[in-house]
Design a protein around this motif. Structure first.
Motif: not given
Length: 163
Positions: A107-118
């Motif tokens: 879940a943490l990795t997905e959350h971080e990757r969403q920031h990267g997608r921004h």
């Protein structure tokens, strides 16, 4: 002061040297993602929480920085740097602890990757604008990151918990 959870920080840096009149048919921004880790070795939930609080980047369990750069002829690049915890020896964790840690880490990795997608979306929007107004676009996506953390409670509403 250390927090009991994590926070995501996003730093966007636009280096605009000029404005080009490029169309949206221009090549996509070059994206580079780097995942860095810091080691944890505790074998209990409480120990893992303590260790991540102490060792995590900038006082948090994980952190993402994204940087958007562009040249005078509107060639864009995005660098996404994600820092996450990594257990030194997951086999030493009791099965129940490892299951909890693995679920939190996913879940943490997905959350971080969403920031990267921004950050990537910011670069795409800057490119579509022919690099005009890039700094305002970066501010817009920084605000999107802040709102994302608020609406997900820094990922806790999406499974970034360890208890």
């Amino acid at each position: 002061m250390k927090k009991n959870f994590f926070d995501i920080g996003v730093l966007a840096l636009g280096l605009a040297l000029g404005f080009g009149g490029l169309s949206t048919a221009h090549a996509k921004p070059k994206v580079t993602e780097t995942i860095k880790t810091y080691a944890v070795s505790a074998t209990s939930v409480a120990g893992l929480v303590q260790e991540m609080n102490e060792k995590g980047p900038k006082g948090f369990w994980a952190f993402t920085d994204w940087y958007v750069r562009w040249t005078g002829d509107c060639k864009l690049s995005v660098t996404v740097d994600i820092t996450l915890p990594k257990h030194k020896n997951p086999a030493k964790m009791p099965a129940e602890v490892r299951t909890k840690f693995d679920a939190m880490l996913a879940a943490l990795t997905e959350h971080e990757r969403q920031h990267g997608r921004h950050g990537i979306a910011a670069a795409q929007e800057i490119e579509a604008a022919g690099c005009a107004g890039g700094d305002a676009i970066l501010k817009k996506y920084n605000a999107i990151d802040v709102k994302f953390d608020k609406t997900t409670d820094h990922g806790r509403k999406k499974g970034v918990v360890l208890r």
